[in-house]
Every structure is written in structure tokens, then in C-alpha cells.
Scaffold this active site. Structure first.
Site, PDB file in Angstrom:
ATOM      1  N   GLY A 112      20.250 112.292  53.752  1.00 39.17           N
ATOM      2  CA  GLY A 112      20.474 111.645  53.075  1.00 39.17           C
ATOM      3  C   GLY A 112      18.916 111.303  52.435  1.00 39.17           C
ATOM      4  O   GLY A 112      17.260 111.785  52.009  1.00 39.17           O
TER       5      GLY A 112
ATOM      6  N   GLY B  50      16.527 107.949  51.961  1.00 37.70           N
ATOM      7  CA  GLY B  50      16.285 106.579  51.651  1.00 37.70           C
ATOM      8  C   GLY B  50      15.544 105.582  50.215  1.00 37.70           C
ATOM      9  O   GLY B  50      15.209 106.759  49.843  1.00 37.70           O
TER      10      GLY B  50
ATOM     11  N   PHE C   9      12.913 104.109  50.639  1.00 44.98           N
ATOM     12  CA  PHE C   9      11.301 104.928  50.753  1.00 44.98           C
ATOM     13  C   PHE C   9      11.006 106.402  51.046  1.00 44.98           C
ATOM     14  O   PHE C   9       9.945 107.319  51.015  1.00 44.98           O
ATOM     15  CB  PHE C   9      10.572 103.889  52.119  1.00 44.98           C
ATOM     16  CG  PHE C   9      10.296 102.899  52.248  1.00 44.98           C
ATOM     17  CD1 PHE C   9       9.721 102.130  51.188  1.00 44.98           C
ATOM     18  CD2 PHE C   9      11.633 102.378  52.231  1.00 44.98           C
ATOM     19  CE1 PHE C   9       9.442 100.871  50.915  1.00 44.98           C
ATOM     20  CE2 PHE C   9      11.347 101.003  52.561  1.00 44.98           C
ATOM     21  CZ  PHE C   9      10.434  99.781  51.582  1.00 44.98           C
ATOM     22  N   GLY C  10      11.985 107.245  50.962  1.00 45.20           N
ATOM     23  CA  GLY C  10      11.564 109.029  51.180  1.00 45.20           C
ATOM     24  C   GLY C  10      13.232 108.672  51.833  1.00 45.20           C
ATOM     25  O   GLY C  10      14.001 108.520  51.887  1.00 45.20           O
TER      26      GLY C  10
ATOM     27  N   ASP D 233      23.383  91.260  55.052  1.00 44.34           N
ATOM     28  CA  ASP D 233      23.587  92.508  53.973  1.00 44.34           C
ATOM     29  C   ASP D 233      25.084  92.865  54.678  1.00 44.34           C
ATOM     30  O   ASP D 233      25.151  94.412  55.387  1.00 44.34           O
ATOM     31  CB  ASP D 233      22.125  93.855  53.472  1.00 44.34           C
ATOM     32  CG  ASP D 233      23.110  93.909  52.255  1.00 44.34           C
ATOM     33  OD1 ASP D 233      24.079  93.981  51.577  1.00 44.34           O
ATOM     34  OD2 ASP D 233      21.935  95.086  52.155  1.00 44.34           O
TER      35      ASP D 233
HETATM   36  O1  ACK Z   1      26.735 108.439  54.963  1.00 47.23           O
HETATM   37  P1  ACK Z   1      25.603 109.008  55.307  1.00 47.23           P
HETATM   38  O2  ACK Z   1      25.570 110.078  55.913  1.00 47.23           O
HETATM   39  O3  ACK Z   1      24.917 108.543  56.395  1.00 47.23           O
HETATM   40  O4  ACK Z   1      24.695 109.586  54.146  1.00 47.23           O
HETATM   41  C1  ACK Z   1      23.628 108.080  54.887  1.00 47.23           C
HETATM   42  C2  ACK Z   1      22.129 108.575  54.615  1.00 47.23           C
HETATM   43  O5  ACK Z   1      21.717 108.949  56.642  1.00 47.23           O
HETATM   44  C3  ACK Z   1      21.562 107.833  53.946  1.00 47.23           C
HETATM   45  O6  ACK Z   1      21.009 106.355  54.778  1.00 47.23           O
HETATM   46  C4  ACK Z   1      22.516 108.674  56.937  1.00 47.23           C
HETATM   47  N1  ACK Z   1      22.018 108.177  58.114  1.00 47.23           N
HETATM   48  C5  ACK Z   1      21.194 107.182  58.210  1.00 47.23           C
HETATM   49  N2  ACK Z   1      21.185 106.894  59.128  1.00 47.23           N
HETATM   50  C6  ACK Z   1      21.419 107.146  60.132  1.00 47.23           C
HETATM   51  C7  ACK Z   1      21.633 107.973  60.994  1.00 47.23           C
HETATM   52  N3  ACK Z   1      20.653 106.955  62.402  1.00 47.23           N
HETATM   53  N4  ACK Z   1      21.629 108.578  61.419  1.00 47.23           N
HETATM   54  C8  ACK Z   1      23.050 109.534  60.925  1.00 47.23           C
HETATM   55  N5  ACK Z   1      22.857 109.617  59.833  1.00 47.23           N
HETATM   56  C9  ACK Z   1      21.884 108.478  59.331  1.00 47.23           C
HETATM   57  C10 ACK Z   1      24.033 107.508  56.460  1.00 47.23           C
END
Ligand code: ACK
Length: 551
Positions: free
Chosen positions: A195, A197, A199-200, A313
Site C-alpha cells: 500500500g 502511506g 510518507f512512502g 482519529d
Molecule cells: O487495507 P490495507 O490492506 O491495510 O491497505 C493499507 C495499506 O497498508 C496502507 O496503509 C496496509 N497496512 C498498514 N499497516 C499494516 C500492517 N501492520 N500489516 C498489514 N497491512 C498493513 C493497510
């Protein structure tokens, strides 16, 4: 006869009660009637309310007032005798809601008298040196109730670890190193991008630790070309997350700050964000599984509020789900988080706020607290029970603010147990001091899980609800079918309703899900929205009826 009538919690204006079900064959109980009156006024005037589940939240009570409650069961054979009387008191605004410590204090005060209490307190003071008590007693009553909820500079309850705001460090890098382990990047294997974020990229991968089993991790990266402020903001989340240690809070494994790219490494959550996970699995879970998820989130939030951290949030998009359906709170960073959240909108006061999830006082004058997190938690409950539906659907932010101000609250999603919608409504009390705290919510949800029959009564069980009156009374908000459908953004079905003969709210209030399907509402999401709203109409009618119970 039912067993003991137990108080689950009390606030200034509400008391939640529960009891063990009588030993009767399944489905024999039609409902329970709870009769209550102010102790001071004897039985001259009493109110009563009915519930189909062995618990109830009685609202609209006076603060610091002792009420007498008794209960009887209705079966098809008629009413049982009333239970013995139980006396419970609402809190005043200077006491900690439903706090056992508070109750002990009251008992101690009554039993030993003021003088002895003074000696006890003095000894307590001297022995433990907990001068916080004195500071707390100097605070206003409301602040006192929420003492450990004040952001950043919380005064801890004795023995409770307190969150430290990384911004209070002169050098933010020092905060990172205090709360986060530096990881040697050769221990990390990045596998794929999952995915994006703020910042990257966010990647999945593996982390090796000598002497331990390799684990799956998510890796947040800071893209190149950043300025110092971005690096500091990025690592700020790690400084916050690194202070927490709880099964329902996302765990920080560590950070990479001494080489490029800068990374934050956290535990991997196989099912990603809760909102998209639920949308992709619409209708797949049992109510108990959904309540289990909610219980986990409430438990994580209880931990955060105990530490004096206010999330600001809390929303399903900021909860992550692992392969065992364990939900964990994530996305930390206070105001900065709001900058990143695509849901956050600018308010007239200049702040950026996710309107649909935020309590009115936080929108109006930025009064964020654990009580405003409780409001957001109610919205998360609604998101979960509706499998990721957007709160207030396509209503504009401005309309949401105005509707809330006018007293509108989200109706129960389709398939939602009454007890859960009651808890949501409790979280959405305008007065923040009347909202439940997370301790109470965790124990309430635990009770529901332990006693699944309490989840059987669904708001949409239209047939199970007592008959609504033939004549529709006043609907507070809607005057015509058109207005009603407009308000739930379902105007496109206006003609279908009218063509099928449902041209008054009275006739709509009697509709079943089958009727809704028959008139041509095929989309599940639309069926759910319409049925939820019909349930609310019916509940409003019931509420009007219940008012007639006053003797
Ligand atoms: O809905 P998702 O699959 O779950 O898409 C977002 C994406 O990264 C951008 O934030 C996934 N994500 C974020 N943190 C984690 C994590 N700790 N384990 C698995 N997926 C994550 C999030």
C-alpha cells in the site's frame, strides 16, 4: 422469578442493569419489565420500561439520585411476581463513573466518618507520596473524571504507566531512541509493496531476530527527498507506538534511522484495514464474531485512555485485523494523523477533522478527550455492524454536523442487536460526561459475549417488537415519504414506494425486509439502509408509547 438485579454501570443520567435469565425453557420469556422510581418519592410515581434481553440501560435519570428498581418477567402465561427491590444511585459530576474505588470510598466515608477518613487519607498521602491526589482534587469536577485522559500531560493514576508526548522532547530523535529499538536493516527482508502511506510505500516482509523465530512484518518507509520536518513527523508515530504494549494495539518491532531508507517496522496484520476487510466480507461473520472484534478494539482503547493517550482519529480504516480476526488500533500521531487522513476536513476553527467520526465538542472547539474517542468508538461499532458502510452515507459533512446538532443519530444497521445499538446511542450522547468510558464498554461487551442470548433481539425483528399503534404519531424529523427517503439518500426509490402503495410513513413503518425487496430495492446496501431507517421509525414510535407508561 429472575435473579439478582445487578448494576453494570452508572453515569449522571443513566444506569445500566443486568440480571440472570430465569430458569425457563428457551424462548419462553416474552420480555422483562423494569419498574423504577426515585427512592425519595416512594412509589407515588414510577416509570417502567421493557426489554427482550436480560439487560437494560435506563436513561433520563437525575444525577446523584437514588432509584429503586424491581423487575418482572412476562411469559405467554402472563407476568411473574416482581423481584425484590434494588437501590442504585446515579453519579454526580464529581465522581468517577461506575468506579469501584468511588463506591469503596463512599462506603468508607459512611462507615468511619469524616475524621477517620482524614487520618486514612493523610496516611495514604504520607506512605505513598502520591501528591497527584491533591492536584487532582484541585481540578474541576469534569476534568477530574477524565484526569488520566488529558492528552500529552496526563496525570497518571497510581501505578499506571503514562503516555509521554514526543513533542515535549527538545530533540525528537531522543524520543525515538527512548521508545523504539534500532533495527539492523540486514535483518529485514522486504517482500512486496502492500500500500501507500503518506510518507512512502508500505511493504510486507520478514524480520529475523537472533535466537528467535523469523516473523512477518509490515514496513513503512520514508521516501527519499524528505525534509527534516517530514522525517521527524514520520518517526513521531514510532515514538508513540513504542510506548504501548497491549494485544489490541499494533506492536512496534523497531525503526531503521541510521541508514536509508528510514523505516518503521510493525507486526504484520494479514487482513489489513478493518473497513475494507469488512466490505470485502459482507455478511460473512456471526454477531458474536463481530462483537469479539468490537471487544478487542474497546480493550485497546481502554489501555490507551488509561495511559492518558487520546487517539482523535479512531475509525475502522485505522484498525488493522490479523488472521485470527484480532483487531488492533493503529495510526498514531495526534494532529499529524489528521493531516494525513483523507477523511479529515477543515473546520471553521481551522483544524482538520474527520467530521463523521468526531464528537460535536471536538468539531466545535477542539475538545478532544477519551470521551470524544468514545463517540468515535460508537461510530466504529456502527461501521462494524454494517460491514463497512460509510457513516451517514453520502450526506455532506455540513449536513452531518447539522443533523447531529438537531438530535439525529445513526439508525441501527440491519441485523444489529438492540443491546449494541443502545450502546452506540450511549456513546453519542451530546453531553460528553454522560458517555460510557472504555472500562464500562469492555465489561458490557464481555457480558454480551458470555450471554449470547442477549444478542438475539435484533432491531429489525419487526415482528418481535410490540405492535406499533395504528396511527402514526409525530415523526420528529420527516414529514413525507419523500423527505424521509431524501434524508437517507435513497430518493431514487420514491416512485417505487408510492407505486407499491407505501405512500405514508405509517405504511412504511409496517414494512418488512421482504416488502422492501419486492418493491425493487435489489442492492443489499440499499436494503440495509432502508430497513435500518424503518427500524428507527418503529423505535421512535415505541419510545412515544413508552412515555405513556408513566403513572
Ligand atoms: O487495507 P490495507 O490492506 O491495510 O491497505 C493499507 C495499506 O497498508 C496502507 O496503509 C496496509 N497496512 C498498514 N499497516 C499494516 C500492517 N501492520 N500489516 C498489514 N497491512 C498493513 C493497510
Amino acid at each position: 422469578m429472575v435473579g439478582m438485579l445487578k448494576k453494570d454501570w452508572a453515569s449522571q443520567n443513566s444506569i445500566a442493569l443486568s440480571w440472570l435469565e430465569p430458569n425457563l425453557p428457551p424462548l419462553a420469556v416474552v420480555d422483562y419489565e423494569i419498574k423504577y422510581y426515585e427512592k425519595e418519592h416512594e412509589e407515588l410515581s414510577y416509570s417502567s420500561t421493557r426489554t427482550k434481553v436480560p439487560s437494560v440501560i435506563i436513561t433520563g435519570l437525575k444525577p446523584s439520585t437514588c432509584y429503586v428498581f424491581s423487575l418482572r418477567t412476562r411469559t405467554s402465561a402472563g407476568h411473574s411476581a416482581y423481584s425484590p427491590k434494588y437501590e442504585y444511585e446515579t453519579t454526580d459530576d464529581t465522581s468517577d463513573m461506575a468506579s469501584d474505588q468511588g463506591q469503596v470510598l463512599v462506603i468508607v466515608t459512611a462507615a468511619v466518618g469524616g475524621f477517620t477518613l482524614l487520618i486514612i487519607l493523610t496516611l495514604f498521602f504520607l506512605i505513598t507520596g502520591r501528591c497527584q491526589w491533591y492536584i487532582k482534587s484541585k481540578m474541576s469536577s469534569e476534568d477530574k473524571r477524565r484526569t488520566n485522559y488529558q492528552n500529552g500531560h496526563a496525570i497518571p493514576y497510581p501505578g499506571v504507566k503514562t503516555y509521554v508526548d514526543p513533542d515535549t522532547y527538545e530533540d525528537p530523535a531522543q524520543a525515538v531512541h527512548e521508545f523504539a529499538k534500532e533495527i539492523d536493516p540486514t535483518r529485514i527482508r522486504i517482500e512486496r509493496v502492500i500500500g501507500a502511506g503518506e510518507f512512502g510505500e508500505v511493504c510486507s516482509g520478514r524480520l529475523r531476530t537472533p535466537g528467535k523465530k523469523e516473523i512477518a512484518v509490515a514496513i513503512k518507509t520514508l521516501k527519499g527527498g524528505y525534509v527534516e520536518r517530514q522525517r521527524r513527523d514520520f518517526l513521531r508515530e514510532a515514538s508513540i507506538m513504542g510506548q504501548f504494549d497491549h494485544p489490541n494495539i499494533i506492536r512496534l518491532e523497531g525503526v531503521v534511522t541510521k541508514s536509508r531508507p528510514v523505516m518503521i517496522v510493525v507486526e504484520y496484520m494479514e487482513n489489513g484495514s478493518l473497513d475494507s476487510f469488512l466490505r470485502n466480507h459482507d455478511g460473512h461473520f456471526t454477531v458474536i464474531q463481530l462483537v469479539g472484534m468490537l471487544r478487542g478494539i474497546a480493550s485497546g482503547m481502554k489501555y490507551l485512555s488509561d495511559m492518558g493517550y487520546v487517539h482523535r482519529d479512531l475509525a475502522a480504516r485505522n484498525i488493522l485485523v490479523n488472521s485470527n480476526l484480532v483487531c488492533k488500533v493503529s495510526d498514531f500521531g495526534l494532529s499529524r494523523v489528521l493531516e494525513d487522513d483523507p477523511e479529515a476536513a477543515y473546520t471553521t476553527t481551522g483544524g482538520k477533522i474527520p467530521i463523521r467520526w468526531t464528537a460535536p465538542e471536538a468539531i466545535a472547539y477542539r475538545k478532544f478527550s477519551s470521551a470524544s474517542d468514545a463517540w468515535s468508538y460508537g461510530i466504529v461499532m456502527w461501521e462494524v455492524m454494517s460491514y463497512g458502510e460509510r457513516p451517514y452515507w453520502e450526506m455532506s459533512n455540513q449536513d452531518v454536523i447539522l443533523s447531529i446538532e438537531e438530535g439525529y443519530r445513526l439508525p441501527a444497521p440491519m441485523g444489529c442487536p438492540v443491546a449494541l445499538h443502545q450502546l452506540m446511542l450511549h456513546c453519542w450522547q451530546k453531553e460528553r460526561s454522560q458517555r460510557p468510558n472504555f472500562i464500562d464498554m469492555v465489561s458490557f461487551l464481555d457480558k454480551l459475549i458470555r450471554n449470547p442470548s442477549s444478542l438475539l433481539a435484533l432491531v429489525e425483528d419487526i415482528q418481535c417488537l410490540p405492535e406499533s399503534p395504528g396511527e402514526v404519531g409525530e415523526y420528529p424529523m420527516f414529514i413525507s415519504i419523500g423527505d424521509w427517503l431524501d434524508s437517507i439518500k435513497m430518493s431514487q426509490y420514491k416512485n417505487s414506494f408510492v407505486a407499491a402503495g407505501f405512500s405514508t410513513l405509517d405504511s412504511v413503518a409496517h414494512m418488512t425486509i421482504e416488502d422492501v425487496r419486492r418493491i425493487g430495492v435489489v442492492l443489499i446496501g440499499h436494503q440495509r439502509r432502508i430497513v435500518s431507517s424503518i427500524q428507527t421509525l418503529r423505535l421512535q414510535l415505541l419510545h412515544e408509547q413508552e412515555k405513556g407508561f408513566h403513572v
